[in-house]
Design a protein around this motif. Sequence first.
Motif, PDB file in Angstrom:
ATOM      1  N   PHE A  69      -2.409   5.206 -18.255  1.00  0.00           N
ATOM      2  CA  PHE A  69      -3.268   4.168 -18.409  1.00  0.00           C
ATOM      3  C   PHE A  69      -1.805   3.239 -17.289  1.00  0.00           C
ATOM      4  N   LEU A  70      -0.715   3.920 -17.532  1.00  0.00           N
ATOM      5  CA  LEU A  70       0.429   3.078 -16.615  1.00  0.00           C
ATOM      6  C   LEU A  70       0.036   3.930 -15.068  1.00  0.00           C
ATOM      7  N   ILE A  71      -0.022   5.564 -15.428  1.00  0.00           N
ATOM      8  CA  ILE A  71      -0.234   6.038 -14.114  1.00  0.00           C
ATOM      9  C   ILE A  71      -1.338   5.748 -13.060  1.00  0.00           C
ATOM     10  N   ALA A  72      -2.402   5.672 -14.070  1.00  0.00           N
ATOM     11  CA  ALA A  72      -3.678   4.404 -12.932  1.00  0.00           C
ATOM     12  C   ALA A  72      -3.362   3.717 -12.221  1.00  0.00           C
ATOM     13  N   GLY A  73      -2.307   2.689 -13.119  1.00  0.00           N
ATOM     14  CA  GLY A  73      -2.212   1.311 -12.442  1.00  0.00           C
ATOM     15  C   GLY A  73      -1.533   1.486 -11.668  1.00  0.00           C
ATOM     16  N   THR A  74      -0.067   2.227 -11.371  1.00  0.00           N
ATOM     17  CA  THR A  74       0.487   2.360 -10.929  1.00  0.00           C
ATOM     18  C   THR A  74      -0.927   2.849  -9.258  1.00  0.00           C
ATOM     19  N   LEU A  75      -0.857   4.289  -9.170  1.00  0.00           N
ATOM     20  CA  LEU A  75      -1.590   4.441  -8.359  1.00  0.00           C
ATOM     21  C   LEU A  75      -3.040   3.730  -7.897  1.00  0.00           C
ATOM     22  N   ILE A  76      -3.599   2.508  -8.005  1.00  0.00           N
ATOM     23  CA  ILE A  76      -4.114   1.467  -7.831  1.00  0.00           C
ATOM     24  C   ILE A  76      -3.018   0.562  -7.355  1.00  0.00           C
ATOM     25  N   ILE A  77      -2.395   0.139  -7.754  1.00  0.00           N
ATOM     26  CA  ILE A  77      -1.763  -1.028  -7.205  1.00  0.00           C
ATOM     27  C   ILE A  77      -1.153   0.032  -5.183  1.00  0.00           C
ATOM     28  N   PHE A  78      -0.496   0.911  -5.497  1.00  0.00           N
ATOM     29  CA  PHE A  78       0.000   1.708  -4.720  1.00  0.00           C
ATOM     30  C   PHE A  78      -1.239   1.772  -3.791  1.00  0.00           C
ATOM     31  N   GLN A  79      -2.866   1.895  -3.894  1.00  0.00           N
ATOM     32  CA  GLN A  79      -3.218   2.179  -3.128  1.00  0.00           C
ATOM     33  C   GLN A  79      -3.678   0.929  -2.503  1.00  0.00           C
ATOM     34  N   GLN A  80      -3.564  -0.097  -3.451  1.00  0.00           N
ATOM     35  CA  GLN A  80      -3.929  -1.777  -3.051  1.00  0.00           C
ATOM     36  C   GLN A  80      -2.713  -2.483  -1.607  1.00  0.00           C
ATOM     37  N   ILE A  81      -1.258  -2.238  -2.475  1.00  0.00           N
ATOM     38  CA  ILE A  81      -0.493  -2.286  -1.267  1.00  0.00           C
ATOM     39  C   ILE A  81      -0.901  -1.470   0.072  1.00  0.00           C
ATOM     40  N   ARG A  82      -1.255   0.117   0.159  1.00  0.00           N
ATOM     41  CA  ARG A  82      -1.453   0.325   1.331  1.00  0.00           C
ATOM     42  C   ARG A  82      -2.064   0.221   1.945  1.00  0.00           C
ATOM     43  N   TYR A  83      -3.831  -0.440   1.698  1.00  0.00           N
ATOM     44  CA  TYR A  83      -4.347  -1.003   2.463  1.00  0.00           C
ATOM     45  C   TYR A  83      -3.966  -2.264   2.898  1.00  0.00           C
ATOM     46  N   ILE A  84      -3.111  -3.400   2.271  1.00  0.00           N
ATOM     47  CA  ILE A  84      -2.662  -4.246   2.549  1.00  0.00           C
ATOM     48  C   ILE A  84      -1.827  -3.976   3.800  1.00  0.00           C
ATOM     49  N   HIS A  85      -1.021  -2.925   3.527  1.00  0.00           N
ATOM     50  CA  HIS A  85      -0.057  -2.841   5.046  1.00  0.00           C
ATOM     51  C   HIS A  85      -0.466  -2.116   6.414  1.00  0.00           C
ATOM     52  N   HIS A  86      -2.121  -1.655   6.405  1.00  0.00           N
ATOM     53  CA  HIS A  86      -2.851  -1.459   7.150  1.00  0.00           C
ATOM     54  C   HIS A  86      -4.158  -2.176   7.507  1.00  0.00           C
ATOM     55  N   LEU A  87      -4.274  -2.727   7.324  1.00  0.00           N
ATOM     56  CA  LEU A  87      -5.466  -3.535   6.820  1.00  0.00           C
ATOM     57  C   LEU A  87      -5.707  -4.736   8.384  1.00  0.00           C
ATOM     58  N   ASP A  88      -6.157  -4.704   9.173  1.00  0.00           N
ATOM     59  CA  ASP A  88      -5.965  -4.974  10.055  1.00  0.00           C
ATOM     60  C   ASP A  88      -7.094  -6.137  10.642  1.00  0.00           C
ATOM     61  N   LEU A  89      -5.567  -7.709  10.712  1.00  0.00           N
ATOM     62  CA  LEU A  89      -5.683  -8.435  10.377  1.00  0.00           C
ATOM     63  C   LEU A  89      -5.982  -8.793  11.747  1.00  0.00           C
ATOM     64  N   GLY A  90      -6.588  -8.873  13.191  1.00  0.00           N
ATOM     65  CA  GLY A  90      -6.853  -9.106  14.135  1.00  0.00           C
ATOM     66  C   GLY A  90      -5.842 -10.197  15.333  1.00  0.00           C
ATOM     67  N   PHE A  91      -5.233  -9.914  14.656  1.00  0.00           N
ATOM     68  CA  PHE A  91      -3.691  -9.963  15.223  1.00  0.00           C
ATOM     69  C   PHE A  91      -2.658  -9.283  15.080  1.00  0.00           C
ATOM     70  N   ASP A  92      -1.866  -9.722  15.701  1.00  0.00           N
ATOM     71  CA  ASP A  92      -0.772  -8.990  16.490  1.00  0.00           C
ATOM     72  C   ASP A  92       0.839  -9.870  14.894  1.00  0.00           C
ATOM     73  N   ARG A  93       0.987  -9.045  13.545  1.00  0.00           N
ATOM     74  CA  ARG A  93       1.432  -9.866  12.746  1.00  0.00           C
ATOM     75  C   ARG A  93       3.376  -9.911  12.657  1.00  0.00           C
ATOM     76  N   ASN A  94       3.826  -8.886  13.793  1.00  0.00           N
ATOM     77  CA  ASN A  94       4.883  -8.223  14.374  1.00  0.00           C
ATOM     78  C   ASN A  94       5.602  -9.502  14.633  1.00  0.00           C
ATOM     79  N   ASN A  95       6.902 -10.222  14.601  1.00  0.00           N
ATOM     80  CA  ASN A  95       7.517 -11.206  15.602  1.00  0.00           C
ATOM     81  C   ASN A  95       6.923 -12.171  15.703  1.00  0.00           C
ATOM     82  N   LEU A  96       6.339 -12.829  14.618  1.00  0.00           N
ATOM     83  CA  LEU A  96       4.959 -13.719  14.200  1.00  0.00           C
ATOM     84  C   LEU A  96       5.695 -14.545  13.737  1.00  0.00           C
ATOM     85  N   ILE A  97       5.568 -15.799  13.205  1.00  0.00           N
ATOM     86  CA  ILE A  97       6.828 -16.822  12.270  1.00  0.00           C
ATOM     87  C   ILE A  97       5.649 -18.461  12.361  1.00  0.00           C
ATOM     88  N   GLU A  98       5.292 -18.632  10.395  1.00  0.00           N
ATOM     89  CA  GLU A  98       3.927 -19.283  10.145  1.00  0.00           C
ATOM     90  C   GLU A  98       5.285 -20.352   9.692  1.00  0.00           C
TER      91      GLU A  98
END
Length: 280
Positions: A178-207
């Motif tokens: 259960f812990l291993i599966a949860g770790t892999l799922i969270i890792f995949q979610q974080i990786r997806y968020i980091h590589h998701l194309d948001l439609g704009f460049d979020r570097n050096n962007l302040i809100e």
Amino acid sequence: MQRFGDSYLHDKFENGKISGGKIQYVHLFRLIAIFIMVIASINFVNLSTARAMNRFKATAVRKIIGASRRALILNYLTEAFILSLLAAIIALIAVAALLPGFNQLTGSHSYLPVKDPIFWIKLIVLVFVTTLAAGLYPAIMTTSIKPISFLQKTLTVNKSSLLFRKGLVVFQFVLANFLIAGTLIIFQQIRYIHHLDLGFDRNNLIELPVTSNIAHKYEVFKNKALQINGVQSISKMGENPTSVGSMTFGVVWPGKNPNDKILFNNSAIGYDFVKPSNFI
């Protein structure tokens, strides 16, 4: 009304009542820690019961010379307590040594509350609970054997004890998986968020949230901010670009299939929100 100190972890409200927030992550980490403690305790129980055969002789001799079962169980629990206490001390030293590097890596400010008496009370309670959970069953099982059975070489292991040990092993593997599966799922979610194309460049962007003062004096704020070295452009938007809440199906263009219903997010923006070159 809410205490300001509670506003960071308890920042979610439903119908005017606190319903969660970042505290849910704390509960999740606490649950993971409990799972790890349970797995460690099960390992200790299995190792203790596996080594019990080597201790039956010593236990039988102690019973023959007059040692009571209560004294023998207390002896086993004392050994388990010493091991648990040593493990807690080693864990504290390891955490104290690794915490600065962890804070530097994660940008957090975690620390050991060594001056908080509640922390030490919880740690002592944890040591005692771990001692009982990990040492009580092996002590009872080992001291339940009759000395005459060992001397007559007719020692047999209770089937219920074997089933209990097998159940502990299965339960341990279920928790570990259960812990291993949860770790892999969270890792995949974080990786997806980091590589998701948001439609704009979020570097050096302040809100910056638009407060009443900035809203009334937006042009003054914009002109002053543009004079800061490194600021390239400033614009405004009615909502956060990553959580637009207003949507519509009413976008049409020449040649569009009337049966297609494409959902578009829409939001009010400033005139210079996008550069004209983006439309060429």
